[in-house]
Design an enzyme around this catalytic site. Structure first.
Site, PDB file in Angstrom:
ATOM      1  N   ASN A  48       0.737  -1.181   0.144  1.00  0.00           N
ATOM      2  CA  ASN A  48       0.292   0.489   0.274  1.00  0.00           C
ATOM      3  C   ASN A  48       0.748   0.830  -0.693  1.00  0.00           C
ATOM      4  O   ASN A  48       2.169   1.227   0.454  1.00  0.00           O
ATOM      5  CB  ASN A  48      -0.991  -0.076   1.252  1.00  0.00           C
ATOM      6  CG  ASN A  48      -0.398  -0.402   2.369  1.00  0.00           C
ATOM      7  OD1 ASN A  48       0.566  -0.846   2.568  1.00  0.00           O
ATOM      8  ND2 ASN A  48      -1.130   0.425   3.725  1.00  0.00           N
ATOM      9  N   GLU A  50       0.153   5.609   0.309  1.00  0.00           N
ATOM     10  CA  GLU A  50      -1.072   6.852   1.179  1.00  0.00           C
ATOM     11  C   GLU A  50      -0.056   7.933   0.538  1.00  0.00           C
ATOM     12  O   GLU A  50       1.012   7.824   0.290  1.00  0.00           O
ATOM     13  CB  GLU A  50      -0.856   6.315   2.373  1.00  0.00           C
ATOM     14  CG  GLU A  50      -1.598   5.038   3.060  1.00  0.00           C
ATOM     15  CD  GLU A  50      -1.951   4.571   4.567  1.00  0.00           C
ATOM     16  OE1 GLU A  50      -0.867   5.532   5.100  1.00  0.00           O
ATOM     17  OE2 GLU A  50      -2.157   3.675   4.965  1.00  0.00           O
ATOM     18  N   CYS A  59      -4.234   0.615  -2.090  1.00  0.00           N
ATOM     19  CA  CYS A  59      -4.173  -0.637  -1.493  1.00  0.00           C
ATOM     20  C   CYS A  59      -2.930  -1.267  -2.158  1.00  0.00           C
ATOM     21  O   CYS A  59      -2.768  -1.912  -3.350  1.00  0.00           O
ATOM     22  CB  CYS A  59      -5.260  -1.332  -1.712  1.00  0.00           C
ATOM     23  SG  CYS A  59      -6.201  -0.591  -0.796  1.00  0.00           S
ATOM     24  N   GLU A  61      -2.854  -5.279  -2.859  1.00  0.00           N
ATOM     25  CA  GLU A  61      -3.908  -5.978  -3.602  1.00  0.00           C
ATOM     26  C   GLU A  61      -3.791  -5.261  -5.115  1.00  0.00           C
ATOM     27  O   GLU A  61      -3.026  -5.917  -6.222  1.00  0.00           O
ATOM     28  CB  GLU A  61      -5.338  -6.498  -3.326  1.00  0.00           C
ATOM     29  CG  GLU A  61      -5.007  -6.941  -2.279  1.00  0.00           C
ATOM     30  CD  GLU A  61      -5.099  -5.805  -0.876  1.00  0.00           C
ATOM     31  OE1 GLU A  61      -5.070  -4.738  -1.118  1.00  0.00           O
ATOM     32  OE2 GLU A  61      -5.591  -6.743   0.090  1.00  0.00           O
ATOM     33  N   CYS A  92     -10.527  -5.626   0.605  1.00  0.00           N
ATOM     34  CA  CYS A  92     -10.929  -4.369   0.427  1.00  0.00           C
ATOM     35  C   CYS A  92     -12.466  -4.493  -0.707  1.00  0.00           C
ATOM     36  O   CYS A  92     -11.931  -5.411  -1.963  1.00  0.00           O
ATOM     37  CB  CYS A  92     -11.033  -3.092   0.889  1.00  0.00           C
ATOM     38  SG  CYS A  92     -10.424  -2.576  -0.969  1.00  0.00           S
ATOM     39  N   CYS A  95     -10.793  -4.006  -3.706  1.00  0.00           N
ATOM     40  CA  CYS A  95      -9.943  -4.726  -4.730  1.00  0.00           C
ATOM     41  C   CYS A  95     -10.307  -6.054  -4.859  1.00  0.00           C
ATOM     42  O   CYS A  95      -9.756  -6.760  -6.253  1.00  0.00           O
ATOM     43  CB  CYS A  95      -8.455  -4.859  -3.359  1.00  0.00           C
ATOM     44  SG  CYS A  95      -7.706  -4.273  -3.161  1.00  0.00           S
TER      45      CYS A  95
END
Ligand code: THU
Length: 133
Positions: A48, A50, A59, A61, A92, A95
């Site tokens: 990930n 940010e 994310c 994934e 999530c 994803c």
């Protein structure tokens, strides 16, 4: 526990764990690593990433999936996700939809830093995908 995982699942979890070390998560403090294995047998990693404008964060994934797709190797057979969560954290919703696009029958392995692992799949995690056809 990695008991019950195949060798290739264990190897993919290891890749995801290594990927997690590259996470850039200064705002949430929640580092995620992911690794995908494609039909060619290659693996691609993601972590990930940010941003100070929080909504721009990406994310792990999707970074891993997009790495595979951008390498011209988009057929995803399996994904492993590693976090420091107990129980291990699943992908999530966003994803899951993205994984469905490139891995219609993908296996999903959820791991954590304690070595716990849960093997599931996209059908179980995402039973009602959005589809146009
Ligand atoms: N995150 C992931 O990398 N994967 C998920 O499936 C859920 C959340 C990241 C996004 C953000 O950087 C941090 O975890 C906390 O939400």
């Amino acid at each position: 526990m990695t008991n019950g995982l195949t060798r290739s699942q264990q190897a993919l979890v290891h890749e995801a764990r290594m990927a997690r070390e590259r996470a850039y998560a200064p705002y949430s403090g929640f580092k995620v690593g992911a690794a995908v294995r494609t039909a060619s047998g290659k693996t691609y990693r993601g972590a990930n990433v940010e941003n100070v404008s929080y909504g721009l964060s990406m994310c792990a994934e999707r970074v891993a999936i997009f790495n595979a797709v951008a390498a011209g190797d988009p057929a995803i057979v399996e994904i492993a996700v590693v976090t420091d969560a107990d129980p291990p954290s699943p992908p999530c919703g966003a994803c899951r939809q993205v994984l469905f696009e490139f891995g219609r029958d993908a296996g999903v392995v959820l791991g954590n830093l304690d070595g716990e692992a849960i093997a599931t799949n996209i059908h179980e995690l995402f039973p009602h995908p959005f589809q146009r056809d």
